[in-house]
Design a protein around this motif. Structure first.
Motif, PDB file in Angstrom:
ATOM      1  N   SER A  93       0.819  -1.223   0.000  1.00 41.44           N
ATOM      2  CA  SER A  93       0.000   0.000   0.000  1.00 41.44           C
ATOM      3  C   SER A  93       0.853   1.275   0.000  1.00 41.44           C
ATOM      4  N   ALA A  94       2.147   1.148   0.235  1.00 40.32           N
ATOM      5  CA  ALA A  94       3.012   2.338   0.284  1.00 40.32           C
ATOM      6  C   ALA A  94       3.941   2.427  -0.931  1.00 40.32           C
ATOM      7  N   ARG A  95       3.769   1.513  -1.879  1.00 42.70           N
ATOM      8  CA  ARG A  95       4.688   1.503  -3.032  1.00 42.70           C
ATOM      9  C   ARG A  95       4.367   2.610  -4.034  1.00 42.70           C
ATOM     10  N   GLY A  96       5.348   2.894  -4.873  1.00 39.37           N
ATOM     11  CA  GLY A  96       5.137   3.847  -5.964  1.00 39.37           C
ATOM     12  C   GLY A  96       5.118   5.300  -5.526  1.00 39.37           C
ATOM     13  N   ARG A  97       5.628   5.594  -4.329  1.00 41.88           N
ATOM     14  CA  ARG A  97       5.620   6.982  -3.832  1.00 41.88           C
ATOM     15  C   ARG A  97       7.009   7.465  -3.462  1.00 41.88           C
ATOM     16  N   GLY A  98       8.022   6.696  -3.846  1.00 45.01           N
ATOM     17  CA  GLY A  98       9.382   7.149  -3.589  1.00 45.01           C
ATOM     18  C   GLY A  98      10.016   6.597  -2.323  1.00 45.01           C
ATOM     19  N   LEU A  99       9.278   5.783  -1.564  1.00 48.62           N
ATOM     20  CA  LEU A  99       9.846   5.282  -0.302  1.00 48.62           C
ATOM     21  C   LEU A  99      10.961   4.266  -0.555  1.00 48.62           C
ATOM     22  N   GLY A 100      10.759   3.381  -1.549  1.00 47.85           N
ATOM     23  CA  GLY A 100      11.817   2.411  -1.873  1.00 47.85           C
ATOM     24  C   GLY A 100      13.118   3.135  -2.200  1.00 47.85           C
ATOM     25  N   ARG A 101      13.005   4.187  -2.988  1.00 49.32           N
ATOM     26  CA  ARG A 101      14.186   4.965  -3.369  1.00 49.32           C
ATOM     27  C   ARG A 101      14.826   5.595  -2.130  1.00 49.32           C
ATOM     28  N   GLN A 102      13.982   6.119  -1.238  1.00 48.87           N
ATOM     29  CA  GLN A 102      14.537   6.740  -0.030  1.00 48.87           C
ATOM     30  C   GLN A 102      15.242   5.706   0.851  1.00 48.87           C
ATOM     31  N   MET A 103      14.665   4.522   0.951  1.00 50.17           N
ATOM     32  CA  MET A 103      15.294   3.456   1.753  1.00 50.17           C
ATOM     33  C   MET A 103      16.635   3.053   1.142  1.00 50.17           C
ATOM     34  N   LEU A 104      16.685   2.956  -0.188  1.00 49.55           N
ATOM     35  CA  LEU A 104      17.934   2.549  -0.841  1.00 49.55           C
ATOM     36  C   LEU A 104      18.981   3.667  -0.752  1.00 49.55           C
ATOM     37  N   ASP A 105      18.550   4.920  -0.924  1.00 49.89           N
ATOM     38  CA  ASP A 105      19.497   6.038  -0.762  1.00 49.89           C
ATOM     39  C   ASP A 105      20.083   6.041   0.658  1.00 49.89           C
ATOM     40  N   HIS A 106      19.242   5.730   1.621  1.00 46.11           N
ATOM     41  CA  HIS A 106      19.718   5.678   3.009  1.00 46.11           C
ATOM     42  C   HIS A 106      20.766   4.572   3.185  1.00 46.11           C
ATOM     43  N   LEU A 107      20.535   3.415   2.544  1.00 47.91           N
ATOM     44  CA  LEU A 107      21.532   2.333   2.615  1.00 47.91           C
ATOM     45  C   LEU A 107      22.843   2.785   1.965  1.00 47.91           C
ATOM     46  N   LEU A 108      22.728   3.510   0.843  1.00 47.15           N
ATOM     47  CA  LEU A 108      23.941   3.982   0.151  1.00 47.15           C
ATOM     48  C   LEU A 108      24.731   4.952   1.035  1.00 47.15           C
ATOM     49  N   GLU A 109      24.023   5.746   1.820  1.00 44.46           N
ATOM     50  CA  GLU A 109      24.702   6.681   2.745  1.00 44.46           C
ATOM     51  C   GLU A 109      25.310   5.941   3.930  1.00 44.46           C
ATOM     52  N   THR A 110      24.597   4.921   4.392  1.00 44.83           N
ATOM     53  CA  THR A 110      25.029   4.191   5.590  1.00 44.83           C
ATOM     54  C   THR A 110      26.196   3.248   5.308  1.00 44.83           C
ATOM     55  N   ALA A 111      26.201   2.656   4.114  1.00 46.12           N
ATOM     56  CA  ALA A 111      27.156   1.585   3.810  1.00 46.12           C
ATOM     57  C   ALA A 111      28.620   1.943   4.106  1.00 46.12           C
ATOM     58  N   PRO A 112      29.116   3.134   3.703  1.00 43.75           N
ATOM     59  CA  PRO A 112      30.538   3.425   3.993  1.00 43.75           C
ATOM     60  C   PRO A 112      30.830   3.482   5.492  1.00 43.75           C
ATOM     61  N   THR A 113      29.840   3.870   6.286  1.00 43.67           N
ATOM     62  CA  THR A 113      30.068   3.937   7.736  1.00 43.67           C
ATOM     63  C   THR A 113      30.155   2.539   8.356  1.00 43.67           C
ATOM     64  N   ARG A 114      29.758   1.516   7.589  1.00 43.85           N
ATOM     65  CA  ARG A 114      29.852   0.127   8.063  1.00 43.85           C
ATOM     66  C   ARG A 114      30.985  -0.611   7.349  1.00 43.85           C
ATOM     67  N   GLY A 115      31.841   0.158   6.671  1.00 46.67           N
ATOM     68  CA  GLY A 115      33.037  -0.445   6.062  1.00 46.67           C
ATOM     69  C   GLY A 115      32.823  -1.006   4.663  1.00 46.67           C
ATOM     70  N   TYR A 116      31.739  -0.632   3.997  1.00 48.99           N
ATOM     71  CA  TYR A 116      31.482  -1.153   2.654  1.00 48.99           C
ATOM     72  C   TYR A 116      31.913  -0.163   1.576  1.00 48.99           C
ATOM     73  N   TRP A 117      32.367  -0.718   0.437  1.00 48.83           N
ATOM     74  CA  TRP A 117      32.710   0.139  -0.699  1.00 48.83           C
ATOM     75  C   TRP A 117      31.784  -0.109  -1.915  1.00 48.83           C
ATOM     76  N   LYS A 118      30.935  -1.099  -1.822  1.00 44.30           N
ATOM     77  CA  LYS A 118      30.045  -1.393  -2.947  1.00 44.30           C
ATOM     78  C   LYS A 118      28.771  -2.081  -2.447  1.00 44.30           C
ATOM     79  N   LEU A 119      27.656  -1.760  -3.110  1.00 41.28           N
ATOM     80  CA  LEU A 119      26.412  -2.500  -2.865  1.00 41.28           C
ATOM     81  C   LEU A 119      26.067  -3.317  -4.109  1.00 41.28           C
ATOM     82  N   VAL A 120      25.615  -4.525  -3.855  1.00 41.79           N
ATOM     83  CA  VAL A 120      25.208  -5.446  -4.915  1.00 41.79           C
ATOM     84  C   VAL A 120      23.784  -5.904  -4.630  1.00 41.79           C
ATOM     85  N   GLY A 121      22.992  -6.016  -5.682  1.00 40.20           N
ATOM     86  CA  GLY A 121      21.648  -6.568  -5.537  1.00 40.20           C
ATOM     87  C   GLY A 121      21.489  -7.775  -6.435  1.00 40.20           C
ATOM     88  N   MET A 122      20.813  -8.790  -5.925  1.00 49.04           N
ATOM     89  CA  MET A 122      20.497  -9.984  -6.731  1.00 49.04           C
ATOM     90  C   MET A 122      18.993  -9.988  -6.910  1.00 49.04           C
TER      91      MET A 122
END
Ligand SMILES: CC(C)(COP(=O)(O)OP(=O)(O)OC[C@H]1O[C@@H](n2cnc3c(N)ncnc32)[C@H](O)[C@@H]1OP(=O)(O)O)[C@@H](O)C(=O)NCCC(=O)NCCS
Length: 177
Positions: A93-122
């Motif tokens: 019921s919450a899809r298609g409004r930009g929330l998925g993008r916001q969640m993924l952008d947040h992961l992209l911001e968080t990842a370097p602080t957890r020692g990551y240099w790349k994100l991969v999706g399967m």
């Protein structure tokens, strides 16, 4: 209106809400190869086993959990230490409004602080929404594994997407022809 959204670390009592959103993905048949419903106890154990390198976040709207996201190391080999697999689930019921993008952008911001240099999706090749989300968030489609999983006797193709977090790293890998 669902906005504004709050993204915060998941807590043990979020287990039921996370499991319910995950089960929607299970039922869709394109989000995960997992089958069957997941009860709260199972989700609680899953959450309790996560570490700083495998964080889980909730997307909340007006006090209700409507999405979750996660990072996890892709490999135990130390030279792949900086590569994480990402996951994003938004309740239907919450899809298609930009929330998925916001969640993924947040992961992209968080990842370097957890020692990551790349994100991969399967991503299953028939998961149009997940592929669209990855592309719009700057991921490149590396390719697709042919007949990579066998579920209920049927072969499934799986696309691989990636985004390097160092803006200096761009383009394709050099493969000999
Ligand atoms: C994939 C998913 C997280 C997308 O969440 P969402 O909140 O609907 O996505 P957004 O609204 O932020 O849209 C992101 C982009 O994808 C596009 N998109 C979303 N759903 C789409 C669909 N069904 N078909 C085509 N494009 C789609 C949007 O148009 C947007 O692109 P744009 O920025 O170019 O306009 C959601 O569909 C979901 O939870 N699916 C089930 C779980 C899953 O498959 N997760 C992926 C495994 S990691």
């Amino acid at each position: 209106m669902l906005r504004p959204w709050l993204i915060r670390p998941a807590r043990p009592h979020d287990a039921g809400a996370l499991g319910a959103i995950y089960d929607e993905g299970v039922r869709s048949g394109v989000a995960t190869f997992a089958t069957g419903a997941h009860d709260e106890a199972e989700r609680r154990r899953w959450l309790a086993a996560r570490s700083a390198r495998a964080p889980v976040f909730c997307g909340e709207a007006h006090g209700r959990v409507v999405a979750w996201s996660a990072l996890a190391p892709l490999s135990h080999r130390e030279w792949y230490d900086g590569v994480a697999e990402y996951t994003v689930y938004v309740t239907s019921s919450a899809r298609g409004r930009g929330l998925g993008r916001q969640m993924l952008d947040h992961l992209l911001e968080t990842a370097p602080t957890r020692g990551y240099w790349k994100l991969v999706g399967m991503i299953m090749v028939d998961n149009r929404a997940a592929l669209a989300l990855a592309r719009t968030a700057g991921f490149r489609v590396v390719g697709a594994h042919r007949a990579h999983a066998r579920v209920a006797g049927r072969w499934r193709d799986v696309a691989i997407v990636e985004r390097h977090l160092d803006p200096g790293v761009a383009g394709e890998a050099n493969l000999p022809s």
